[in-house]
Design an enzyme around this catalytic site. Structure first.
Site, PDB file in Angstrom:
ATOM      1  N   LEU A   1      -8.526   1.078   7.463  1.00  0.00           N
ATOM      2  CA  LEU A   1      -7.963   0.227   6.421  1.00  0.00           C
ATOM      3  C   LEU A   1      -8.761   0.503   5.150  1.00  0.00           C
ATOM      4  O   LEU A   1      -9.975   0.717   5.199  1.00  0.00           O
ATOM      5  CB  LEU A   1      -8.077  -1.259   6.792  1.00  0.00           C
ATOM      6  N   ASP A   2      -8.084   0.494   4.010  1.00  0.00           N
ATOM      7  CA  ASP A   2      -8.793   0.681   2.748  1.00  0.00           C
ATOM      8  C   ASP A   2      -9.849  -0.405   2.574  1.00  0.00           C
ATOM      9  O   ASP A   2      -9.733  -1.508   3.135  1.00  0.00           O
ATOM     10  CB  ASP A   2      -7.816   0.614   1.569  1.00  0.00           C
ATOM     11  N   ARG A   3     -10.853  -0.099   1.783  1.00  0.00           N
ATOM     12  CA  ARG A   3     -11.964  -1.043   1.589  1.00  0.00           C
ATOM     13  C   ARG A   3     -11.473  -2.443   1.235  1.00  0.00           C
ATOM     14  O   ARG A   3     -11.965  -3.435   1.779  1.00  0.00           O
ATOM     15  CB  ARG A   3     -12.893  -0.530   0.483  1.00  0.00           C
TER      16      ARG A   3
ATOM     17  N   ARG B   1       0.714   1.131  -0.491  1.00  0.00           N
ATOM     18  CA  ARG B   1       0.431   1.038  -1.925  1.00  0.00           C
ATOM     19  C   ARG B   1       1.190   2.102  -2.712  1.00  0.00           C
ATOM     20  O   ARG B   1       1.792   1.819  -3.758  1.00  0.00           O
ATOM     21  CB  ARG B   1      -1.075   1.146  -2.154  1.00  0.00           C
TER      22      ARG B   1
END
Length: 329
Positions: free
Chosen positions: A150-152, A249
């Site tokens: 997962l992205d930060r 995104r």
């Protein structure tokens, strides 16, 4: 048969890259399986990562994992340096929110702002550092058991394999698109109905820290469903059929509805309508993508039982949703 430069269970201390002649009797075997036999300390999934990263050259070309070997040909393999692999990762008492744990897998709820893997600037405060501290046996599992990311600044559910066998089975499920991942997102603008975005994703041609829809990118498919419309914003559920970097995104920005707060793909911020002064201040200061991996369904890597976990959004996103609800009344 000509001499094979490197025997099975290759010595990792030997100079890299390794030049190896594949035994003729291996004719017809998949290349990833053949290399797994040679590099006995690494799983097939890790070998596949080397192949995908271009670290393997077979007779002058960069082959796919499923390539069938002819037997007798030469292969050059350049494994990642030790500092780029799990060996450099250290255990640290990083807080973990463990949703589920059994002897084969762990499911975590990741907070926004937490990096998954150690990298420059975050070598000792990541989820991996915390996993190695709380579950020391993960030092013996490739990439400390991590099978997806997962992205930060994306929150939500993350599955971790606790054994090499479990990791291989989970990686296979992700490759076969058999894992159901559902994201809660707030996007800019009003979407009238659900749909899907099928558009290839690759590195942005000018901004190398970003991804974009590009013709030469990898196949990517995102399904989305409208859950609630507000004035100038929409709450959606996004379901990933593929798992490209920044997929939700990039795809939502591509169709003109970037995720609210997204610092990379959000563009000029458009405020939802009907906000009071406090609400406008909160939305204006919401500095991460409003994206939460709230539902995860997969088959247990050993029992085969289908399992589902759900996790509510963290406090910042819960407050964002409450403000949007208030503005709609």
């Amino acid at each position: 048969m000509e001499k094979v430069d490197v025997p099975e269970n290759l010595d990792e201390t030997a100079p890299s890259p390794h030049r190896i002649q594949l035994p003729r009797e291996w004719r017809g075997e998949r290349l990833d399986r053949a290399l797994t036999r040679l590099f006995g300390g690494h799983s097939r999934a890790e070998i596949q990562e080397w192949l995908a990263a271009g670290r393997v050259v077979l007779e002058g070309r960069r082959p796919a994992a499923k390539t069938r070997v002819a037997g007798g040909e030469w292969v050059v393999v350049d494994p990642p340096a030790a500092e780029d692999r799990d060996e450099a990762w250290v255990a640290r008492p990083v807080p973990l929110d463990v949703v589920h744990a059994d002897e084969h897998l762990i499911v975590l709820a990741k907070d926004p702002g937490r990096v998954v893997h150690p990298a420059a600037g975050h070598m000792e405060d990541t989820l991996v550092n915390g996993l190695l501290y709380r579950f020391p046996e993960l030092a013996g599992v490739e990439r400390a058991g991590i099978v997806h990311r997962l992205d930060r600044d994306t929150s939500g559910l993350l599955v971790v394999a606790r054994t090499p066998h479990a990791r291989e089975r989970l990686v296979a499920q992700f490759k076969e698109h058999a894992v159901d991942r559902r994201y809660l997102a707030v996007v800019q603008g009003e979407i009238t109905s659900g749909g899907h975005v099928e558009a290839p994703i690759g590195r942005h041609p000018r901004h190398r820290t970003k991804f974009a829809v590009v013709e030469a990118g990898k196949h990517a498919l995102t399904h989305y469903r409208v859950e609630r419309r507000y004035a100038g914003a929409t709450r959606i559920e996004a379901r990933l059929e593929t798992g490209r970097t920044h997929q939700v995104r990039v795809h939502m920005a591509h169709i003109g509805h970037p995720v609210l707060g997204d610092p990379l793909y959000g563009g000029k911020r458009r405020f939802p309508g009907g906000l009071d002064e406090a609400g406008r201040a909160f939305v204006g200061g919401f500095s991460r993508q409003a994206l939460h991996a709230g539902r995860l369904t997969l088959s247990h890597p050993v029992t085969g039982q289908q399992l589902t976990w759900e996790q509510p959004p963290p406090a910042d996103m819960a407050r964002l949703l409450a403000i949007l609800e208030d503005s709609a009344t």
